[in-house]
Design a protein around this motif. Structure first.
Motif, PDB file in Angstrom:
ATOM      1  N   ASN A 187       0.829  -1.207   0.000  1.00 44.72           N
ATOM      2  CA  ASN A 187       0.000   0.000   0.000  1.00 44.72           C
ATOM      3  C   ASN A 187       0.866   1.260   0.000  1.00 44.72           C
ATOM      4  OD1 ASN A 187       1.060  -0.160   2.505  1.00 44.72           O
ATOM      5  ND2 ASN A 187      -0.866  -0.192   3.639  1.00 44.72           N
ATOM      6  N   TRP A 188       2.119   1.120  -0.454  1.00 40.49           N
ATOM      7  CA  TRP A 188       3.023   2.275  -0.443  1.00 40.49           C
ATOM      8  C   TRP A 188       2.590   3.340  -1.453  1.00 40.49           C
ATOM      9  CZ3 TRP A 188       6.753   4.122  -4.137  1.00 40.49           C
ATOM     10  CH2 TRP A 188       7.543   5.172  -3.635  1.00 40.49           C
ATOM     11  N   GLN A 189       2.681   4.571  -1.014  1.00 39.56           N
ATOM     12  CA  GLN A 189       2.466   5.740  -1.876  1.00 39.56           C
ATOM     13  C   GLN A 189       3.686   6.618  -1.701  1.00 39.56           C
ATOM     14  OE1 GLN A 189      -0.362   6.499  -3.734  1.00 39.56           O
ATOM     15  NE2 GLN A 189      -1.188   4.489  -3.206  1.00 39.56           N
ATOM     16  N   PRO A 190       4.045   7.434  -2.678  1.00 38.07           N
ATOM     17  CA  PRO A 190       5.264   8.234  -2.560  1.00 38.07           C
ATOM     18  C   PRO A 190       5.336   9.102  -1.300  1.00 38.07           C
ATOM     19  CG  PRO A 190       4.371   8.388  -4.778  1.00 38.07           C
ATOM     20  CD  PRO A 190       3.395   7.579  -3.991  1.00 38.07           C
ATOM     21  N   GLY A 191       4.202   9.458  -0.701  1.00 39.00           N
ATOM     22  CA  GLY A 191       4.234  10.273   0.522  1.00 39.00           C
ATOM     23  C   GLY A 191       4.661   9.489   1.758  1.00 39.00           C
ATOM     24  N   ARG A 192       4.700   8.183   1.655  1.00 43.40           N
ATOM     25  CA  ARG A 192       5.036   7.364   2.830  1.00 43.40           C
ATOM     26  C   ARG A 192       6.504   6.935   2.815  1.00 43.40           C
ATOM     27  NH1 ARG A 192       0.693   2.687   4.089  1.00 43.40           N
ATOM     28  NH2 ARG A 192      -1.160   3.939   4.313  1.00 43.40           N
ATOM     29  N   LYS A 193       6.982   6.546   3.989  1.00 38.45           N
ATOM     30  CA  LYS A 193       8.348   6.039   4.062  1.00 38.45           C
ATOM     31  C   LYS A 193       8.364   4.591   3.570  1.00 38.45           C
ATOM     32  CE  LYS A 193      12.125   5.990   7.414  1.00 38.45           C
ATOM     33  NZ  LYS A 193      12.696   7.327   7.360  1.00 38.45           N
ATOM     34  N   LEU A 194       9.416   4.230   2.849  1.00 40.34           N
ATOM     35  CA  LEU A 194       9.603   2.834   2.419  1.00 40.34           C
ATOM     36  C   LEU A 194      10.984   2.372   2.867  1.00 40.34           C
ATOM     37  CD1 LEU A 194       8.402   0.483   0.430  1.00 40.34           C
ATOM     38  CD2 LEU A 194      10.244   1.238  -1.033  1.00 40.34           C
ATOM     39  N   HIS A 195      11.031   1.253   3.565  1.00 39.44           N
ATOM     40  CA  HIS A 195      12.319   0.737   4.046  1.00 39.44           C
ATOM     41  C   HIS A 195      12.495  -0.717   3.589  1.00 39.44           C
ATOM     42  CE1 HIS A 195      15.452   0.752   7.488  1.00 39.44           C
ATOM     43  NE2 HIS A 195      15.713  -0.238   6.663  1.00 39.44           N
ATOM     44  N   ASP A 196      13.576  -0.966   2.850  1.00 37.58           N
ATOM     45  CA  ASP A 196      13.951  -2.351   2.515  1.00 37.58           C
ATOM     46  C   ASP A 196      15.123  -2.733   3.418  1.00 37.58           C
ATOM     47  OD1 ASP A 196      14.900  -4.721   1.575  1.00 37.58           O
ATOM     48  OD2 ASP A 196      15.225  -4.072  -0.497  1.00 37.58           O
ATOM     49  N   PRO A 197      14.873  -3.588   4.433  1.00 38.78           N
ATOM     50  CA  PRO A 197      15.951  -3.911   5.379  1.00 38.78           C
ATOM     51  C   PRO A 197      16.937  -4.961   4.872  1.00 38.78           C
ATOM     52  CG  PRO A 197      13.832  -4.816   6.111  1.00 38.78           C
ATOM     53  CD  PRO A 197      13.592  -4.220   4.778  1.00 38.78           C
ATOM     54  N   PHE A 198      16.679  -5.521   3.681  1.00 39.61           N
ATOM     55  CA  PHE A 198      17.584  -6.526   3.080  1.00 39.61           C
ATOM     56  C   PHE A 198      17.884  -6.074   1.648  1.00 39.61           C
ATOM     57  CE2 PHE A 198      14.573  -8.565   5.979  1.00 39.61           C
ATOM     58  CZ  PHE A 198      15.415  -9.211   6.878  1.00 39.61           C
ATOM     59  N   CYS A 199      18.414  -4.872   1.487  1.00 39.89           N
ATOM     60  CA  CYS A 199      18.376  -4.223   0.162  1.00 39.89           C
ATOM     61  C   CYS A 199      19.303  -4.858  -0.870  1.00 39.89           C
ATOM     62  CB  CYS A 199      18.638  -2.738   0.278  1.00 39.89           C
ATOM     63  SG  CYS A 199      20.336  -2.340   0.700  1.00 39.89           S
ATOM     64  N   GLY A 200      20.309  -5.646  -0.449  1.00 45.10           N
ATOM     65  CA  GLY A 200      21.199  -6.279  -1.424  1.00 45.10           C
ATOM     66  C   GLY A 200      21.718  -5.241  -2.399  1.00 45.10           C
ATOM     67  N   SER A 201      21.454  -5.446  -3.693  1.00 42.99           N
ATOM     68  CA  SER A 201      21.959  -4.491  -4.692  1.00 42.99           C
ATOM     69  C   SER A 201      20.995  -3.326  -4.937  1.00 42.99           C
ATOM     70  CB  SER A 201      22.268  -5.225  -5.994  1.00 42.99           C
ATOM     71  OG  SER A 201      21.207  -6.076  -6.338  1.00 42.99           O
ATOM     72  N   GLY A 202      19.964  -3.200  -4.095  1.00 49.33           N
ATOM     73  CA  GLY A 202      19.136  -1.988  -4.114  1.00 49.33           C
ATOM     74  C   GLY A 202      17.935  -2.027  -5.044  1.00 49.33           C
ATOM     75  N   THR A 203      17.580  -3.214  -5.532  1.00 47.20           N
ATOM     76  CA  THR A 203      16.525  -3.281  -6.560  1.00 47.20           C
ATOM     77  C   THR A 203      15.195  -2.701  -6.077  1.00 47.20           C
ATOM     78  OG1 THR A 203      17.582  -5.392  -7.095  1.00 47.20           O
ATOM     79  CG2 THR A 203      15.657  -4.784  -8.390  1.00 47.20           C
ATOM     80  N   ILE A 204      14.771  -3.074  -4.868  1.00 47.31           N
ATOM     81  CA  ILE A 204      13.456  -2.585  -4.391  1.00 47.31           C
ATOM     82  C   ILE A 204      13.478  -1.064  -4.203  1.00 47.31           C
ATOM     83  CG2 ILE A 204      11.830  -2.644  -2.437  1.00 47.31           C
ATOM     84  CD1 ILE A 204      12.394  -5.681  -2.219  1.00 47.31           C
ATOM     85  N   PRO A 205      14.455  -0.505  -3.478  1.00 46.44           N
ATOM     86  CA  PRO A 205      14.453   0.966  -3.336  1.00 46.44           C
ATOM     87  C   PRO A 205      14.546   1.700  -4.687  1.00 46.44           C
ATOM     88  CG  PRO A 205      15.915  -0.009  -1.710  1.00 46.44           C
ATOM     89  CD  PRO A 205      15.482  -1.130  -2.611  1.00 46.44           C
TER      90      PRO A 205
END
Ligand SMILES: C[S@@+](CC[C@H](N)C(=O)[O-])C[C@H]1O[C@@H](n2cnc3c(N)ncnc32)[C@H](O)[C@@H]1O
Length: 382
Positions: A187-205
């Motif tokens: 349910n992420w929208q750009p106004g919210r914080k998004l945290h990937d705690p296992f970001c590896g090479s950063g694909t999700i962020p």
């Protein structure tokens, strides 16, 4: 402008998400196993390639027909208007696959289709000699399913997951298309914080930042159909201009990627810079269980190790227990974890609000979804 039947191919389980993207581009579509079928003109080919975040590639359908014999395959392939797409010097390798069909020899089907297209082109271009195949590349596929032949040309070239920003990667990177699909399932929208705690090479962020600023995922690459004569370069220029106009570079974002391995943090930073998003995403080294925050209504989306390798299992299971305890206090946050571990909920200590089956390559996984409280009305950006 012509009208073409197009297929956006997808991984299993992603079809409905890709279909939504196709509809958002303005094309009606139908969903089948692993594909979204729609019609459109040359601009649709360019726009689908440039904008679809969750599809693997876009194929143009030249023909479909029942084929029980090699003669039938040859004659029906030859009767299709290949010269409308392929110039006289086209290079046209033919790939094939056959499932539950009388014509099961894929190499024979490929050779027959190749010969039929060559005959058709020789007649259309009044050639008696050999076709040189020195021009643009047209990757043809003959796909037989239950005795029905589907003949397509690949308009994408390299798969659409190849955005052009991944300069380095870790051991088990997520495909960019799957990462984008995961974000669309939250349910992420750009106004919210998004945290990937296992970001590896950063694909999700990185994919989240592209979505957040409405940047076309294909902005940094080329497509095979850009070299085709029947799609003129003005079409591509127009579609790229449209993408530039629609990008919202002023959209503020609060996206963070963390990983226990500082080498992965460096790789993430490199990839984000390559995507032109280096200043936008915060990457740092941290253990997933150490996540503390005063922010509210954020989203955690992570693809941790699954513990499938011998030796890793105990450590991974302990980590799942630890994050279960650490994230317990984040009651306004929504938490999404993708893993293949069958006992994830037990280890994490909480039953998921919802589970969604997804394939990460050939690994069957679930996206465990823990929905947080909805933000008060005034904070909602939806
Ligand atoms: C499957 S990979 C993630 C891949 C990533 N989604 C990508 O696209 O590159 C899992 C990551 O979790 C990290 N990791 C393992 N244990 C961790 C922990 N306890 N805390 C934070 N990160 C951890 C690993 O270093 C690895 O980079």
């Amino acid at each position: 402008m012509g009208t073409y039947k197009l297929i956006a191919t997808t991984a299993m389980g992603i079809e409905a998400i890709a279909a939504k993207e196709v509809r958002e581009l303005g094309y009606d579509c139908e969903v089948e196993n692993g594909k979204v079928v729609f019609t459109g003109d040359e601009q649709a080919i360019a726009r689908a390639n440039l904008w679809l975040r969750t599809a693997d590639r876009v194929k143009l359908v030249v023909g479909e027909f029942p084929a029980f014999t090699f003669d039938e395959l040859f004659e029906k392939t030859k009767s299709l208007p290949w010269e409308e797409f392929l110039p006289v010097d086209a290079e046209f390798p033919v790939q094939g696959k056959s499932v539950k069909s009388k014509l099961f020899s894929v190499s024979d089907c490929q050779a027959i289709v190749k010969k039929a297209i060559a005959e058709r082109l020789k007649i259309a271009y009044k050639r008696t000699s050999w076709l040189e195949e020195s021009g643009s590349l047209f990757k043809i596929e003959v796909s037989l399913l239950k005795d029905k032949a589907l003949l397509t040309i690949d308009t994408s070239g390299a798969g659409l997951h190849k955005r052009g920003y991944r300069v380095d990667q870790g051991e088990a990177p997520l495909k960019e298309t799957l990462a984008a699909a995961l974000i669309k399932l939250t349910n992420w929208q750009p106004g919210r914080k998004l945290h990937d705690p296992f970001c590896g090479s950063g694909t999700i962020p990185i994919e989240a930042a592209l979505i957040g600023q409405n940047i076309a995922p294909g902005f940094n690459r080329e497509f095979l159909s850009e070299t085709w004569p029947f799609i003129n370069s003005e079409t591509w220029d127009k579609v790229r201009e449209e993408a530039e106009d629609l990008a919202n570079y002023d959209q503020e974002l609060d996206i963070i990627g963390t990983d226990i391995d500082h080498k992965m943090v460096e790789i993430s930073k490199k990839n984000a810079f390559e995507a032109g998003l280096g200043e936008l995403i915060d990457f740092k080294q941290m253990q997933a269980k150490d996540l503390t925050t005063k922010s509210e209504y954020g989203v955690i989306l992570g693809n941790p190790p699954y513990g499938e390798r011998i030796g890793d299992k105990k450590e991974v299971e302990k980590m799942y227990r630890d994050i279960g305890i650490a994230y317990e206090t984040l009651d306004t946050w929504s938490i999404y974890i993708l893993t293949s571990h069958p006992d994830f909920e037990k280890l994490y200590g909480k039953q998921a609000t919802k589970k969604r089956k997804l394939f990460n390559g050939f690994i069957r996984t679930d996206l465990y979804q823990y929905w947080g409280k909805r933000p008060p009305k005034e904070q909602r950006s939806e």
